[in-house]
Structures are given as structure tokens and as C-alpha cells.
Enzyme design. Structure first.
Site, PDB file in Angstrom:
ATOM      1  N   GLN A 130       0.738  -1.119  -0.032  1.00 23.89           N
ATOM      2  CA  GLN A 130       0.242   0.139  -0.100  1.00 23.89           C
ATOM      3  C   GLN A 130       0.833   1.324  -0.036  1.00 23.89           C
ATOM      4  OE1 GLN A 130      -1.838   0.455   3.642  1.00 23.89           O
ATOM      5  NE2 GLN A 130      -3.751   1.822   2.823  1.00 23.89           N
ATOM      6  N   GLY A 131       0.808   2.263  -1.101  1.00 24.50           N
ATOM      7  CA  GLY A 131       1.813   3.401  -1.201  1.00 24.50           C
ATOM      8  C   GLY A 131       0.718   4.566  -0.891  1.00 24.50           C
ATOM      9  N   TYR A 132       0.491   4.636   0.376  1.00 24.84           N
ATOM     10  CA  TYR A 132      -0.264   5.970   0.793  1.00 24.84           C
ATOM     11  C   TYR A 132       0.514   6.936   1.547  1.00 24.84           C
ATOM     12  CZ  TYR A 132      -5.067   4.333   0.190  1.00 24.84           C
ATOM     13  OH  TYR A 132      -6.423   3.694  -0.358  1.00 24.84           O
ATOM     14  N   SER A 133       1.429   6.653   2.636  1.00 24.72           N
ATOM     15  CA  SER A 133       1.970   7.467   3.476  1.00 24.72           C
ATOM     16  C   SER A 133       3.240   7.901   2.803  1.00 24.72           C
ATOM     17  CB  SER A 133       2.410   6.807   4.974  1.00 24.72           C
ATOM     18  OG  SER A 133       1.362   6.299   5.482  1.00 24.72           O
ATOM     19  N   GLU A 248      -9.675  -1.538   5.497  1.00 22.22           N
ATOM     20  CA  GLU A 248      -8.394  -1.601   6.159  1.00 22.22           C
ATOM     21  C   GLU A 248      -8.925  -1.606   7.880  1.00 22.22           C
ATOM     22  OE1 GLU A 248      -5.268   1.043   5.741  1.00 22.22           O
ATOM     23  OE2 GLU A 248      -4.029  -0.243   7.004  1.00 22.22           O
TER      24      GLU A 248
END
Ligand SMILES: Cc1cc2nc3c(=O)[nH]c(=O)nc-3n(C[C@H](O)[C@H](O)[C@H](O)COP(=O)(O)OP(=O)(O)OC[C@H]3O[C@@H](n4cnc5c(N)ncnc54)[C@H](O)[C@@H]3O)c2cc1C
Length: 407
Positions: A130-133, A248
Site C-alpha cells: 500500500q503506497g499511501y503515506s 482496512e
């Protein structure tokens, strides 16, 4: 005493799952937590293949994409039975692969994207992260700065992400990127799928308090992905991002308590073994923990009923995230107080998962409980901190005024 039951169809499915477990688990099975770490990791990987071969992975996904075509309630029954038996419901990367990437594609993907990616997720051919932060965008996620610019039929990505759990194992990442720097911050973001195996993607491990490196920093330098890999609409990725965050945060509200109850029972056994049940303060804290586990169970059923009635999981998922993560933080501190000075000497094996409770069957060893404490520290941070969940609850559930300075 309330004794909530599911529908007759769901209970019939429960019997099917119980028969499957009786057939597929070894004689004398005590739970994956009872296995030494190396054996547990091998078991987890083999077990995922068994679930997949029996149509029990992606059980509520439509059949045409490789899923089981069953209802959300049957999925919950399956997870309940697997948790009771002490076996995982998924593989190590599946929170990101099946649940989040799969969930995003099912809700927002094109027909072509679903047919291409979903079977590959279930077979384990593709592993996702997951590439969010970003280093300067965590709680204020919409301030993210990683850029994507169009070059013909490809997006070119530059910037960096941080804290990507299982980023080194993944071959795909779902990314939030800024595609319109002139738009208001929530409006210029796109949800992109990007293959990790290319020169412009550099993954570096971050070591955590336990000494292991489950998460990573990822640098993108002219990394490329096809325009066919946008999920939802260009500049409308915030809506996709939020629905994945709800998955999530709250999707397991009904099944987490089963695991927490198993962990709680282990805690009571440990307090008894160590002669600490006579301590009135320990007794009081254990009673309070019991009340919280039972409350979580009923809250989980309430959230589940909402999902089954409306088909969606809304901001109320935040209630579950706050409750379980703060419970787990507090109960692991209590366990360390029960252990006393012994907690300074690590014996036994650490938990095999890097979040939530240690697995059912785990020994009452110091390494298991100290590992659970480390996980407990992270639980109130990832998937949005407790403070952020309370902001969401205040603003989107209770309708209170937005905090000063926010849009
Ligand atoms: C174990 C773990 C795994 C993770 N895995 C992933 C992953 O796979 N992919 C990914 O993209 N990210 C991942 N993260 C990152 C996680 O989502 C962020 O850490 C989280 O959103 C908090 O952001 P931050 O660390 O930048 O803290 P900050 O946003 O800097 O917050 C610092 C403190 O300020 C408080 N705060 C900030 N804003 C407000 C506000 N408006 N009101 C009140 N309080 C506020 C916060 O609650 C916190 O206590 C993971 C994190 C952990 C710990």
C-alpha cells in the site's frame, strides 16, 4: 445473556467449513501459534494454497474473477471458524493483496482490470503493498506530494513513500499520487497501480523496535505505469482511497474479537500460573479487559449487520479501529505487568504477525507477550491514528464542526 445466531444458510455453510477443517488440519492441532516460528511461516504459506484450492480465499468475490461467489455473511462465518481453529484466513501479504488491492478493484476497477488482476491476486502470482503515506504526509494524507505526469500512454512517477508493510515481497503497489497540483488538495489525487519490478523503484527496509523490518521506504525516480492502471477516475482517487481505508479499518470488526478472546484467555491462564490473580489491581484490570472484549464482540455484530443491510462500510468503521487498537495496547501492557521483571528476558518465539494479537495457540512465553506489546504500540498508529479516527467520528458520524484549519 444474548446468543446471536446467523441465518440458517450461513449456519449450514459453517458446517461445511468445520468439515473442511477436520479433513485438512493435522491430528492434535493446537493453533498456528503453537508452532515454532519457521514452521509457522511454512504452514501459513501452505495453508493459503489449501484455502485457494478449496475456493475459500476471496470467498465473497464473484465466481467469474476466481472467487467463491458466496455472501459477506458466509465470509464472516468462514473467518470465525478459521479463527476458532487457530488458522489464518489469508496469506501474509493478503491484507494488502486480497483485502485492499482486491477490494479496490472489485469496487472501482474496470472489467478488464478485474479480469486481469483478481485471479492473479487469489493465486498469489501478484503480491501487493500500500503506497499511501509519505515522509511529510501521514495523518494529513491528502497533502501527499508524489507526482505522476502523463507521457503518451504512460504515467511517470517521482517522489517517495514510507512505511510500506511487506514492500520488499510485493511486485505491485497501489499508489496515491498527485496528478493535478493546481486543484484543491483532495481533488488532484489519483489511485494508480504500478509494477514494482522496474529500475525507477527503489525499496529500502526500515528496522522497527523489535529488530525486524516489516516495513520500508520506497523511492520513485521516473517510474512508469500504463494509463490503463488508473483505478476510478483521474483526479478522483480520494474516493477510492477512502473506501480502501474503511476496508482496512473495519472489515474485520466481527471477527477480530474471536482472536482477542483467545488472547485474553491466555492472559488469564498466565496470571493464574504466576499466582497473580489474587492481586486486586490485576483482577480489576483483567475484569475491565474482559468487558472490553465482550463489548467489541457486540459492536462487531452491529457493524456487520450494517454492512449486510447497506452493502457498504462507512465511517463507523472508525469506531471498531479505535476500540480494538486501544484495547490491544492496554491489554498487552497489562500482560507485561503480570510478567513483571521476567518481561526483560525474552524466552520463546516472537509473534509471526506484525500487528494485532499473537496467533491462537501461542505459548505464554515472554517473547510472545513482549512481541504483542510491540504490535500493540503500532496498532493505534497504522490505518490512521486514534486521534484521526476520533476526528472522523466527530465530523462524519456525529456531524460536529470540522477542526480549525481543515477544509
Ligand atoms: C506498523 C505500521 C505499518 C504501516 N503500514 C503502512 C503501509 O503499508 N502503507 C502506508 O502507506 N502507510 C503505512 N503506515 C503508516 C501509517 O498510516 C501512518 O504512520 C499514520 O497514518 C500516521 O502518520 P504519521 O506516522 O506521519 O504521523 P503524523 O501524521 O505525523 O502524526 C503524529 C501525531 O500527531 C497526531 N495528529 C496528526 N494530525 C492530527 C490531527 N489533525 N488531530 C489530532 N491529532 C493529530 C497523530 O494522531 C499522531 O499522534 C504504517 C504505520 C505503522 C506504524
Amino acid at each position: 445473556m444474548m446468543d446471536p445466531r446467523h441465518s440458517p444458510e450461513a449456519e449450514a455453510f459453517r458446517q461445511r467449513v468445520q468439515a473442511f477443517l477436520a479433513e485438512n488440519l493435522p491430528e492434535g492441532w493446537q493453533g498456528i501459534g503453537a508452532l515454532p516460528r519457521d514452521e509457522a511461516l511454512v504452514f501459513q504459506s501452505d495453508w493459503r494454497k489449501t484455502l485457494h484450492a478449496n475456493g475459500l480465499l476471496g470467498v465473497s468475490w464473484p465466481k467469474e474473477y476466481g472467487g467463491g461467489g458466496l455472501t459477506k455473511l458466509e465470509q464472516v462465518v468462514l473467518v470465525e471458524e478459521l479463527a476458532k481453529a487457530g488458522v489464518p484466513a489469508m496469506g501474509a501479504s493478503d491484507l494488502y493483496s486480497v483485502k485492499m488491492a482486491g477490494g479496490a478493484l472489485l469496487a472501482w476497477g474496470t472489467e478488464e482490470q478485474k479480469r486481469h488482476f483478481l485471479p492473479r491476486i487469489l493465486s498469489g502470482q501478484d503480491l501487493w503493498c500500500q503506497g499511501y503515506s509519505e515522509p511529510d504526509s501521514g495523518s494529513d494524507l491528502a497533502s501527499l506530494r508524489t507526482r505522476a505526469e502523463l507521457d503518451g500512454d504512460e504515467w511517470v512517477i517521482n517522489g517517495s513513500k514510507i512505511w510500506q508493510t511487506r514492500g520488499r515481497e510485493a511486485n505491485w503497489i497501489f499508489l496515491l499520487v498527485r496528478t493535478d497540483p493546481t486543484a484543491p488538495k483532495h481533488a488532484g489525487i489519483t489511485f494508480l497501480l504500478l509494477p514494482m519490478d522496474q529500475p525507477g523503484v527503489d525499496v529500502r527496509p526500515i528496522r522497527n523496535i523489535s529488530g525486524s523490518s516489516p516495513f520500508n521506504k520506497i523511492f520513485f525516480t521516473d517510474a512508469r505505469t500504463s494509463t490503463a492502471n488508473v483505478v476510478g477516475k483521474v483526479n478522483d482517487g480520494w474516493a477510492v482511497a477512502n473506501s480502501v481505508l474503511a476496508l482496512e479499518r473495519g472489515d474485520e470488526a466481527a471477527t477480530h474479537p474471536v482472536q482477542f478472546r483467545a488472547e485474553f484467555d491466555r492472559l488469564v491462564a498466565m496470571a493464574r500460573e504466576r499466582g497473580r490473580l489474587g492481586d486486586p489491581v490485576i483482577r480489576d484490570r483483567i475484569a475491565a479487559a474482559y468487558i472490553r472484549v465482550e463489548t467489541m464482540r457486540y459492536l462487531g455484530l452491529r457493524i456487520l449487520t450494517g454492512v449486510l443491510t447497506t452493502g457498504t462500510l462507512g465511517p463507523e468503521a472508525s469506531i471498531s479501529k479505535v476500540q480494538w487498537s486501544e484495547y490491544h495496547r492496554d491489554v498487552t501492557r497489562l500482560a507485561i505487568d503480570v510478567l513483571g521483571a521476567d518481561a526483560m528476558v525474552l524466552e520463546g518465539r516472537a509473534p509471526i504477525r506484525s500487528h494485532q494479537a499473537d496467533d491462537p495457540g501461542a505459548p505464554n512465553s515472554t517473547a510472545s507477550w513482549v512481541g504483542a506489546l510491540y504490535n500493540g504500540v503500532a496498532d493505534t498508529i497504522y490505518a490512521g491514528t486514534s486521534q484521526i479516527q476520533r476526528n472522523i467520528l466527530g465530523e462524519r458520524v456525529l456531524g460536529l464542526p470540522k477542526e480549525p484549519g481543515s477544509r
